[in-house]
Design an enzyme around this catalytic site. Structure first.
Site, PDB file in Angstrom:
ATOM      1  N   GLU A  48       0.775  -1.228  -0.124  1.00 21.52           N
ATOM      2  CA  GLU A  48       0.117   0.116  -0.105  1.00 21.52           C
ATOM      3  C   GLU A  48       0.728   1.274   0.022  1.00 21.52           C
ATOM      4  OE1 GLU A  48      -2.509   1.418   3.466  1.00 21.52           O
ATOM      5  OE2 GLU A  48      -1.245  -0.242   4.581  1.00 21.52           O
ATOM      6  N   LYS A 137      -9.126   2.930  -0.311  1.00 25.18           N
ATOM      7  CA  LYS A 137      -9.379   2.474   0.859  1.00 25.18           C
ATOM      8  C   LYS A 137     -10.591   3.149   1.592  1.00 25.18           C
ATOM      9  CE  LYS A 137      -6.843   1.453   5.230  1.00 25.18           C
ATOM     10  NZ  LYS A 137      -5.522   1.558   5.969  1.00 25.18           N
ATOM     11  N   CYS A 171      -4.831  -3.174   3.496  1.00 31.58           N
ATOM     12  CA  CYS A 171      -4.788  -3.317   4.940  1.00 31.58           C
ATOM     13  C   CYS A 171      -5.616  -3.600   5.912  1.00 31.58           C
ATOM     14  CB  CYS A 171      -4.037  -1.942   5.453  1.00 31.58           C
ATOM     15  SG  CYS A 171      -2.945  -2.126   6.835  1.00 31.58           S
TER      16      CYS A 171
END
Length: 330
Positions: A48, A137, A171
């Site tokens: 990421e 995200k 994540c």
């Protein structure tokens, strides 16, 4: 759906960016893509926010240190990736030269409104150099919220490729059960889990996702030393003098039975390779298919809102056009 019947190789690139330097990190990414392709990888995954760096300072800079935080944010903004933009063109070219699918973690500058907000984004590229799409995200975690804005459901997607259906989350999105379920329901077979996290219980999470979804999980993290941060950044002094590795990495690739088939790699930059058996992306689902025969749609229902949520709308206009995404299912 799955078109390849022959085994193929995938790669997780565990590396450190050139800290807050988009140009230099992009050059490093291009070299790493070439290296992974030379190693035979047909799918190459990065951590990421690899370009231009993960904002590790959010975990060490005390609250109220506005001068330090503002300077860091300003440099992150200056070096962020625009989609579309030059970095996207170059990454597409690198994917084409490699003949591979590439999933790259970037910090993306918001070009739809103020141009001053940032998103934690996964950018997907095909082997013909095409930009497949992006995922922002949904929820930045903890201190990340002082850097990244929230994404929306419009970027949740799975891409139909000859290797299998490709998708993923970033994540701690992977701790969102409904987000995972959406990935499973859309048929993800190659599941990207790009992250900054490492160790336990993260490695157990990767194994759980692989077993739960009957998917190959590419868990890709960043290996980074304190020395990778240039001395001109004042926040470097908040780390203990004896500390060497800021993040150990511990990237890993897991098969649909929950077994690690590559990694974890710790305290080093390394490209992890693993062979995918296409049959394993189908066969094990006779026992468990959580979004199929093991689901109970008569008892549980998931609704995904995939409408874009722009910061500004103009009456009579549909909004700013985005690059077309090749989404398999929605």
């Amino acid at each position: 759906m799955l078109k390849s019947l022959n085994p193929f190789k995938i790669a997780a690139v565990q590396a450190s960016p050139v800290f807050l330097n988009r140009k230099a990190t992009l050059e490093k990414a291009e070299a790493l893509i070439r290296e992974a392709a030379e190693g035979g990888a047909r799918l190459i995954v990065f951590p990421e926010s690899f370009i231009p760096a993960y904002p590790e300072w959010v975990w060490v800079v005390p609250s109220g240190r506005d001068r330090i935080l503002s300077r860091l944010y300003g440099e992150m903004l200056e070096n962020a990736v625009e989609i579309p933009g030059e970095a996207v063109v170059r990454l597409g070219r690198a994917a084409k030269e490699a003949g591979a699918y590439v999933v790259m973690g970037v910090t993306e500058r918001d070009t739809e409104a103020s141009g001053a907000s940032l998103y934690n984004t996964l950018a997907y590229f095909g082997p013909a150099g095409e930009f497949l799409g992006k995922h922002r995200k949904l929820v930045p975690t903890g201190g990340e919220r002082i850097v990244w804005a929230q994404g929306d459901g419009s970027t949740l997607a799975v891409y139909d490729t000859p290797l299998g259906r490709l998708g993923g989350l970033i994540c701690w999105e992977n701790y969102m059960p409904l987000a995972r379920y959406a990935m499973y329901a859309w048929g993800t077979q190659l599941y990207v889990a790009a992250t900054w996290d490492r160790g336990e219980p993260w490695l157990s999470t990767l194994r759980h996702i692989a077993k739960e979804g009957r998917v190959y999980v590419i868990g890709c993290s960043m290996a980074m030393r304190k020395a990778d941060i240039p001395d001109r950044f004042e926040h470097k002094g908040f780390y203990a003098p004896e500390r060497d590795w800021i993040n150990s990495g511990e990237s890993a690739i897991v098969n649909p039975n929950g077994e690690m088939i590559a990694g974890p790699a710790s305290n080093k930059e390394e490209i992890l390779y693993a062979e995918v058996d296409p049959q394993m992306m189908r066969g094990p689902k006779w026992m468990l298919d959580v979004a199929g025969h093991y689901a109970r749609p008569d008892v549980f229902e998931l609704i995904v809102h995939r409408e874009p949520r722009p910061m500004i709308r103009v009456a009579g206009e549909t909004g700013r056009a985005e690059p077309k995404e090749k989404k398999a299912f929605s």
